[in-house]
Design an enzyme around this catalytic site. Structure first.
Site, PDB file in Angstrom:
ATOM      1  N   ARG A 131       1.117  -1.613  -0.071  1.00 22.60           N
ATOM      2  CA  ARG A 131      -0.009   0.319  -0.194  1.00 22.60           C
ATOM      3  C   ARG A 131       0.653   1.115   0.234  1.00 22.60           C
ATOM      4  O   ARG A 131       0.093   2.117   0.493  1.00 22.60           O
ATOM      5  CB  ARG A 131      -0.889   0.410   1.457  1.00 22.60           C
ATOM      6  CG  ARG A 131      -2.065  -0.979   1.718  1.00 22.60           C
ATOM      7  CD  ARG A 131      -3.242  -1.000   0.021  1.00 22.60           C
ATOM      8  NE  ARG A 131      -3.593  -2.132   0.254  1.00 22.60           N
ATOM      9  CZ  ARG A 131      -3.803  -3.358  -0.107  1.00 22.60           C
ATOM     10  NH1 ARG A 131      -2.054  -4.121  -1.057  1.00 22.60           N
ATOM     11  NH2 ARG A 131      -3.928  -4.457   0.013  1.00 22.60           N
ATOM     12  N   CYS A 186     -10.311  -1.442   3.918  1.00 23.98           N
ATOM     13  CA  CYS A 186      -9.928  -2.111   5.279  1.00 23.98           C
ATOM     14  C   CYS A 186      -8.996  -0.560   6.082  1.00 23.98           C
ATOM     15  O   CYS A 186      -7.998   0.184   5.287  1.00 23.98           O
ATOM     16  CB  CYS A 186      -8.466  -3.285   5.299  1.00 23.98           C
ATOM     17  SG  CYS A 186      -9.500  -4.920   4.008  1.00 23.98           S
ATOM     18  N   GLU A 237      -3.872   1.427   7.482  1.00 23.17           N
ATOM     19  CA  GLU A 237      -3.819   0.995   6.371  1.00 23.17           C
ATOM     20  C   GLU A 237      -4.866   2.889   5.272  1.00 23.17           C
ATOM     21  O   GLU A 237      -4.072   3.718   4.703  1.00 23.17           O
ATOM     22  CB  GLU A 237      -4.529   0.475   6.068  1.00 23.17           C
ATOM     23  CG  GLU A 237      -4.722  -0.087   3.594  1.00 23.17           C
ATOM     24  CD  GLU A 237      -4.861  -1.341   3.206  1.00 23.17           C
ATOM     25  OE1 GLU A 237      -5.133  -1.946   3.872  1.00 23.17           O
ATOM     26  OE2 GLU A 237      -5.414  -1.144   1.721  1.00 23.17           O
TER      27      GLU A 237
END
Ligand code: FAD
Length: 245
Positions: free
Chosen positions: A109, A166, A236
């Site tokens: 990410r 998420c 995240e």
């Protein structure tokens, strides 16, 4: 993104300058395609499938733009967008710059390019387009794979709810969702915010939720997982701080 409650001294840029997909070149079985950053990712994936190009179908079901997916190095079912990138073009300080793969770093990410400098606000760079290397495949198989991935996502994730996906990264060899669920966080709410009853790593804005409640829940969940498993979960979701009053 999760914006804190309050005033934000920000200019929001929606990079909707163009929405193009173009064939760049063909090298044997490989096909290079350029896509605009403002193109919705699902549209790009459908276009690739129609053109019988395989390589990115694992991203089916991920919302957002091509540019956002690159900025976050979006990934799913063993595919990350960075795996297929050959070049990225960025707007920076008034002009466009293009960087080949060897100048770019894709992590979990994360996307790092030569202008990346999170501390400097004048270092703003906007992804304008990218080139992807795809492989020729069978149209029918690609559509079937995409349908399968989308179905799996719909069965296990609250895809239609108001969420940013998420909220915690998966720790090495683990799933954040499993750890959160084991700590009883599935369905836990505070104010108008709550963890999904379908997947514990999705924090939902259930009803006029505030960032204050969301951040409280994130801290609560992180502490619960750390005391139960000794694992410090990493965010995240990107928290956008507001102006302090
Ligand atoms: C239901 C659901 C399921 C999801 N499933 C997954 C999943 O399986 N895997 C996964 O990886 N993610 C998943 N996500 C998260 C998803 O990847 C991101 O929400 C999306 O890729 C971000 O794209 P966006 O255009 O919405 O960007 P935004 O959310 O608007 O922005 C995200 C970040 O990227 C930056 N950014 C956006 N566009 C550009 C640009 N053109 N240039 C430079 N920076 C830019 C923004 O500044 C911000 O920091 C899911 C989200 C939801 C809601």
């Amino acid at each position: 993104m999760l914006a804190q409650d309050g005033d934000h001294p920000l200019i929001l840029i929606r990079p909707a300058f163009e929405r193009k997909i173009a064939l760049v070149e063909t090298i044997g079985e490989q096909v290079v395609v350029r896509a605009s950053a403002s193109l919705p990712l699902p549209h790009f994936l459908i276009h690739l499938a129609k053109a019988s190009l395989t390589g990115l179908e694992g991203l089916s079901g991920i919302p957002g733009s091509v540019g956002g997916a690159i900025a976050m190095n979006a990934g799913s079912f063993g595919t990350t967008i960075g795996d297929r990138i050959r070049q990225v073009s960025l707007w920076h300080k008034g002009r466009e710059h293009s960087f080949l793969r060897d100048k770019l770093t894709f992590g979990y990410r994360s996307f790092v390019h030569p202008f990346s400098c999170p501390e400097q606000s004048d270092a703003l760079s906007i992804i304008t387009s990218a080139e992807f290397v795809l492989t020729r495949g069978e149209r029918k198989k690609i559509f079937a794979a995409m349908a399968g991935y989308t179905q799996r996502k719909r069965a296990t994730q609250p895809v239609c709810a108001k969420s940013a996906g998420c909220v915690f990264k998966n720790p090495a060899g683990e799933y954040a969702g499993r750890l959160l669920e084991a700590c009883g966080l599935k369905g836990k709410t505070r104010g108008g915010v709550g963890f999904s009853t379908l997947h514990a790593n999705f924090l939902l804005n259930l009803q006029k939720g505030s960032a204050k409640d969301a951040l409280w829940l994130l801290r609560y969940a992180r502490d619960a997982v750390e005391s139960a498993f000794g694992i410090a979960l990493e965010l995240e979701v990107r928290v956008v701080p507001c102006l302090q009053t």
